[in-house]
Design an enzyme around this catalytic site. Structure first.
Site, PDB file in Angstrom:
ATOM      1  N   ASP A  82       0.826  -1.204   0.000  1.00 52.41           N
ATOM      2  CA  ASP A  82       0.000   0.000   0.000  1.00 52.41           C
ATOM      3  C   ASP A  82       0.865   1.260   0.000  1.00 52.41           C
ATOM      4  O   ASP A  82       0.541   2.254  -0.652  1.00 52.41           O
ATOM      5  CB  ASP A  82      -0.878   0.046   1.258  1.00 52.41           C
ATOM      6  CG  ASP A  82      -1.741  -1.187   1.443  1.00 52.41           C
ATOM      7  OD1 ASP A  82      -1.340  -2.270   0.971  1.00 52.41           O
ATOM      8  OD2 ASP A  82      -2.798  -1.084   2.085  1.00 52.41           O
ATOM      9  N   GLU A 128      -6.625 -10.762  -4.631  1.00 50.46           N
ATOM     10  CA  GLU A 128      -6.431 -11.801  -3.620  1.00 50.46           C
ATOM     11  C   GLU A 128      -7.559 -12.829  -3.574  1.00 50.46           C
ATOM     12  O   GLU A 128      -7.559 -13.703  -2.703  1.00 50.46           O
ATOM     13  CB  GLU A 128      -6.226 -11.141  -2.255  1.00 50.46           C
ATOM     14  CG  GLU A 128      -4.907 -10.383  -2.193  1.00 50.46           C
ATOM     15  CD  GLU A 128      -4.780  -9.478  -0.975  1.00 50.46           C
ATOM     16  OE1 GLU A 128      -3.659  -8.994  -0.729  1.00 50.46           O
ATOM     17  OE2 GLU A 128      -5.783  -9.249  -0.279  1.00 50.46           O
TER      18      GLU A 128
END
Length: 780
Positions: A356, A498
């Site tokens: 991130d 994911e």
């Protein structure tokens, strides 16, 4: 109905105020998170002074990770300094009793002050006016100030105040501290110490309370109480009706991990912190808060303000909210630390750093505060030892960065077990720490991005080249030879999406791995030819000559998934063969993750459904590799299958939608990104704010609507504002200069405010432009 209001600011505070207009104990977490206070050193959840069931009273100090038992390391919740218990005529004050009117709780983004006020009525006590103020200083990283005003309107009252330091806290049950000492100095300064159980970090906390009635100092009757993990005073006094009692509580916290305290003994740490609380507290709340407000203006808003002239004021507030949180959650003061996925606003993700930072938050700092960007990347350099350890343990060479990262030497800290499988009822294994490996090339991308935007050669010489070279060495060792196809593959991974685990040849992973190899080879040749001293030094340390041979022998045989006959790039080897189902129900969801009320992870693996942008992120990072036709085809294929169940996703899709001419959809996605924390859903932020999405809001505005990008090392500016926007103004650091950019639907105006370069070159609509002092380009 939402409790939140965003239009209460007026005058100089218009579009600066985030407000809660009613109290509901079922929804405490929202405002605790989005109104959290901080300065990058400490983060303080905005729990109320009085306690309630269901609250989360967190004070987190950056970098102070500790491991409880056999769990993974996390930021420990330090002793609570903010609790103030109020008794009125012997009854404990609570908003759950009596009647409340004129309730307002507000965070002022401009000066970092939290205020709460209301009139509370009880049949026995009549109307009582309460006002609470609080700040975490941006001027003094260690300092917290509180001010409570109580005015009985109808009757005289007896008041008892309990205030001190409460160490009876935990991280949702995990106890990270051994209790130290409790002490009172000069009959008023309370000091409490604690030490983390595994990392052995000393915390020293101090607090002092003072009292005034109608601006006159008073000394109430007081009694010190020392309990297990708790020390506080009981103060008792009487107030006549129409008089105002003011309680000021000034606190601080220091730790043995603080850079400024390195080398100090435990006793010296106690002495320093006590000396500081004595010096600061005598100056009073208003003075200390005004100094913090001045720091907000001088250090932040005067340098990085973004102005949106829009038909909807909420958008101006949303970018200020994002910038505020990017400041309070980022430990720019210490390059041994990085940004957690929830910042310092809550215990979610345990304070760990993910990809991130490099992909979603680092760009903000690159272009608005390059010094902080450099510090965040130096953190990655300082964690290379852990990255090398992870690579070696997995049987690879070079540096493999952890999926979740904490303290410098910790290495991989991703938990192994997660939430329950809705089908089997068993805890699901978290595979990301084992096989989500693209973080290694993400760190390289952040390093390269920073260098190209800043021209910071010193950073590259001391940190950047080493990161890039050693990560390339990891990738060449991770490649797997397919004899039948005569290609190198990367199998058994998780890409950015994911919802697809254990896949082969994830396009994002393969493309960025090859890109890392190409980049390393280019820098190898450049240094060998032009920077021989530096090359020799790095060659000795990293065995570059031998590794270059390995890179060169494999780079051209790395398998890159190519567009098929419909121009679709397979996200991985099997994605396009999976079952297609109607995802409308989940695309229109009110709460993210609704898909998993009907399916488990194994089933998600067999359906063409994506958690978040995958190939779309690739299009943003390595834009020059793909044609407009390919981008458009893949957008139309993957966007309907993407649920945006990750807060990282919306900003990527917003920016690409704008690129592809889907302006209305782009604007809609931008508004959804703004709503992740600020929106009407009162539960989404309970575990903390969404750090990356706040960086994403800036990306929507600057990279998307502003059209500002770094492409292949060059600055490109192709703005396209939403129809509802009249003007966008933003600052941009580029190659050591500060540019002020102003955009309307008719023109692009850029002013170089510093002129360190003779000229700045940038690309607009395919044409090279040269900026000396200023330039204006007609857009319509």
């Amino acid at each position: 109905m939402s409790l939140m209001k965003y239009d209460l600011g007026s005058g100089e505070y218009k579009n600066w105020i985030v407000s809660e207009n009613d109290f509901d104990s079922l929804y405490l977490g929202k405002c605790e998170s989005i109104m959290c206070l901080g300065n990058g050193y400490l983060g303080l959840r905005s729990a109320t002074e009085e306690k309630y069931v269901g609250e989360t009273r967190d004070m987190l100090i950056a970098g102070t990770f500790n491991k409880f038992d056999d769990e993974v390391t996390e930021l420990p919740n330090a002793a609570d300094l903010t609790e103030i218990t109020i008794f009125i005529n012997g009854d404990r004050f609570s908003l759950l009793q009596g009647n409340v009117r004129d309730y307002s709780r507000s965070l002022n983004l401009k000066n970092g002050e939290l205020t709460r006020s209301f009139i509370w009525t009880n049949k026995d006590f009549g109307d009582i006016k309460f006002e609470f103020k609080r700040f975490v200083s941006l001027n003094d990283l260690h300092l917290i100030g509180q001010r409570v005003s109580i005015t009985p309107i109808e009757k005289n009252l007896d008041i008892k105040i309990q205030s001190g330091i409460n160490g009876q806290v935990s991280n949702t049950g995990a106890q990270h501290f051994s209790e130290g000492e409790k002490r009172v100095y000069d009959a008023k300064y309370i000091q409490y110490t604690q030490k983390t159980t595994e990392s052995n970090i000393d915390f020293v906390l101090n607090t002092v309370n003072s009292f005034e009635i109608n601006s006159e100092t008073v000394k109430p009757n007081s009694l010190i109480v020392m309990d297990r993990r708790k020390v506080y005073y009981n103060y008792e006094m009487s107030i006549e009706k129409s008089s105002t009692l003011v309680i000021e509580k000034i606190s601080n916290v220091f730790t043995s991990r603080d850079k400024e305290c390195e080398g100090l003994s435990y006793e010296e740490l106690k002495e320093l912190s006590l000396k500081r609380i004595k010096e600061e507290s005598v100056r009073g709340y208003e003075t200390l808060q005004s100094e913090s407000a001045k720091a907000w203006e001088e250090k932040i808003w005067s340098k990085c303000s973004i102005t949106i002239n829009s038909q909807n004021d909420y958008e101006q507030l949303a970018i200020r909210f994002a910038q505020y949180h990017l400041v309070v959650m980022t430990p720019g003061h210490d390059n041994r630390m990085n940004i957690g996925a929830k910042g310092l606003s809550g215990e979610g993700y345990k304070g760990h750093t993910f990809w991130d930072t490099e992909i979603f938050m680092l760009p903000y700092f690159i272009y608005t505060d390059p010094k902080v960007a450099k510090s965040l990347l130096e953190y990655r350099y300082l964690t290379l030892a852990g990255a090398r350890k992870k690579a070696k343990e997995n049987g690879y060479e070079g540096s493999q960065f952890p999926w979740e990262s904490a303290w410098l030497e910790d290495g991989e800290v991703t938990p192994i077990w997660g939430s329950a499988d809705v089908i089997t009822g068993k805890a699901e294994k978290i595979w990301t720490g084992f096989i989500e490996i693209h973080v290694t090339s993400d760190v390289v991308y952040g390093t390269w991005h920073y260098y190209n935007a800043t021209n910071d050669q010193e950073f590259m010489d001391t940190c950047g080249y080493e990161i890039i070279f050693d990560c390339a060495t990891f990738w060449q060792s991770r490649l797997e030879w397919n004899e039948e196809k005569q290609i190198f593959e990367i199998t058994g991974v998780i890409g950015p999406d994911e919802y697809k685990e254990h896949v082969d040849n994830n396009a994002f992973t393969n493309y960025t791995a090859k890109w890392n190899l190409d980049l390393a080879m280019n820098y190898y040749n450049e240094l060998k030819e032009n920077r021989r001293d530096l090359f020799d030094k790095l060659n000795e340390k990293l065995n570059l000559d031998e590794n270059f041979t390995k890179w060169a022998s494999k780079v051209d045989k790395v398998y890159l998934p190519k567009p098929n006959e419909d121009n679709i790039i397979p996200q991985d080897d099997t994605y396009l063969t999976k079952e297609i189902i109607d995802l409308t129900k989940y695309k229109n969801q009110t709460n993210i993750g609704s898909f998993f009320k009907d399916y488990n992870m194994h089933q998600a693996n067999e359906i063409q459904v994506s958690k978040q942008a995958d190939i779309m992120v690739l299009f943003l990072l390595l834009e020059g590799l793909f044609s407009e036709e390919v981008k458009k085809a893949n957008w139309e294929y993957y966007e309907p299958k993407t649920l945006h169940d990750s807060s990282l996703s919306l900003s990527t899709h917003c920016t690409l939608a704008n690129d592809l001419g889907h302006s209305e959809l782009s604007y809609e996605l931008f508004r959804k990104a703004c709503d992740i924390d600020l929106g009407p859903n009162m539960k989404t932020s309970d575990a903390g704010i969404h750090s990356a999405s706040l960086g994403g809001v800036w990306q929507c505005i600057v990279n998307g609507f502003g059209g500002v990008r770094m492409i292949d090392g060059n600055l490109r500016i192709n703005p396209c504002l939403p129809k509802t926007w009249n003007k966008l103004e933003l600052p941009l650091h580029w190659h050591g200069d500060l540019l002020n950019i102003s955009i309307t639907s008719e023109e692009l105006n850029i002013v170089n405010t510093t002129n360190n370069n003779e000229e700045i070159r940038f690309i607009h609509k395919g044409n090279e432009c040269k900026l000396t002092n200023s330039i204006t380009i007609k857009l319509a």
